[in-house]
Design a protein around this motif. Structure first.
Motif, PDB file in Angstrom:
ATOM      1  N   LYS A   2       0.256  49.574 -15.676  1.00 39.94           N
ATOM      2  CA  LYS A   2      -0.396  48.417 -16.295  1.00 39.94           C
ATOM      3  C   LYS A   2      -1.882  48.391 -15.954  1.00 39.94           C
ATOM      4  O   LYS A   2      -2.702  48.006 -16.783  1.00 39.94           O
ATOM      5  N   LYS A   3      -2.242  48.804 -14.736  1.00 41.19           N
ATOM      6  CA  LYS A   3      -3.640  48.813 -14.326  1.00 41.19           C
ATOM      7  C   LYS A   3      -4.445  49.804 -15.158  1.00 41.19           C
ATOM      8  O   LYS A   3      -5.573  49.524 -15.564  1.00 41.19           O
ATOM      9  N   ILE A   4      -3.877  50.951 -15.431  1.00 43.92           N
ATOM     10  CA  ILE A   4      -4.567  51.969 -16.232  1.00 43.92           C
ATOM     11  C   ILE A   4      -4.739  51.477 -17.662  1.00 43.92           C
ATOM     12  O   ILE A   4      -5.802  51.627 -18.258  1.00 43.92           O
ATOM     13  N   LEU A   6      -4.826  48.306 -18.678  1.00 41.01           N
ATOM     14  CA  LEU A   6      -5.804  47.221 -18.632  1.00 41.01           C
ATOM     15  C   LEU A   6      -7.213  47.771 -18.483  1.00 41.01           C
ATOM     16  O   LEU A   6      -8.150  47.323 -19.160  1.00 41.01           O
ATOM     17  N   PHE A   7      -7.405  48.743 -17.615  1.00 41.42           N
ATOM     18  CA  PHE A   7      -8.712  49.370 -17.428  1.00 41.42           C
ATOM     19  C   PHE A   7      -9.166  50.066 -18.713  1.00 41.42           C
ATOM     20  O   PHE A   7     -10.329  49.952 -19.112  1.00 41.42           O
ATOM     21  N   THR A   9      -8.300  49.334 -21.821  1.00 43.30           N
ATOM     22  CA  THR A   9      -8.619  48.302 -22.815  1.00 43.30           C
ATOM     23  C   THR A   9      -9.982  47.690 -22.526  1.00 43.30           C
ATOM     24  O   THR A   9     -10.790  47.487 -23.433  1.00 43.30           O
TER      25      THR A   9
END
Length: 155
Positions: A2-4, A6-7, A9
């Motif tokens: 999810k962090k990747i 979000l980053f 986006t």
């Protein structure tokens, strides 16, 4: 994961918004083009336009019974007045009055028989003086107050 996502986006958003920005060279080119098209660009002096009685327009003269709103100066309302705003809302009327006080005028607020608040910026005994004042205000504050009009006070 999810962090990747979000980053990624956030990075795409930054790149998209950054690409929409106009370049300063485009502004400079437009400025230079406008400057070259204007033959009177060089240090023009402010000239006050003096209107003769033949050039004064008396359009938009309305006759109304008006009384000063409470707390207004009685000397601020004469036979012919320049109205720059009409409001039902007291807050709007007094806000415009304060703005014109800041501009150096001595405006007053008057109320007609229908409850409309008129913001009067100048007032005169002469119709010609009032028309000149209206025209000067229109030119000084263009494009604002282009609908300024003359009020002939009925007694």
């Amino acid at each position: 994961m999810k962090k990747i996502l979000l980053f990624g986006t956030a990075l795409c958003c930054v790149l998209m918004l950054g690409s929409c920005k106009s370049k300063s060279s485009a502004y400079k080119t437009a400025y230079e083009q406008a400057k070259s098209n204007d033959s009177n660009w060089e240090d023009e002096e402010d000239e006050t336009e003096v209107l003769t009685s033949e050039e004064i327009s008396y359009e938009s003269v309305k006759q109304e019974n008006v009384k000063l709103a409470s707390g207004e100066d009685e000397t601020g309302l004469k036979k012919y007045s320049v109205v720059i705003g009409s409001f039902k809302n007291r807050t709007n009327a007094y806000s415009l009055k304060e703005r014109m006080i800041d501009e150096g005028y001595r405006p007053v607020v008057a109320e007609n028989d229908f409850g409309m608040l008129r913001v009067i910026v100048t007032s005169f005994d002469s119709k010609a003086d009032a028309a000149r004042s209206r025209d000067n205000i229109k030119s000084k504050y263009a494009p604002n107050f282009q609908d300024a009009w003359l009020l002939e006070r009925r007694y």
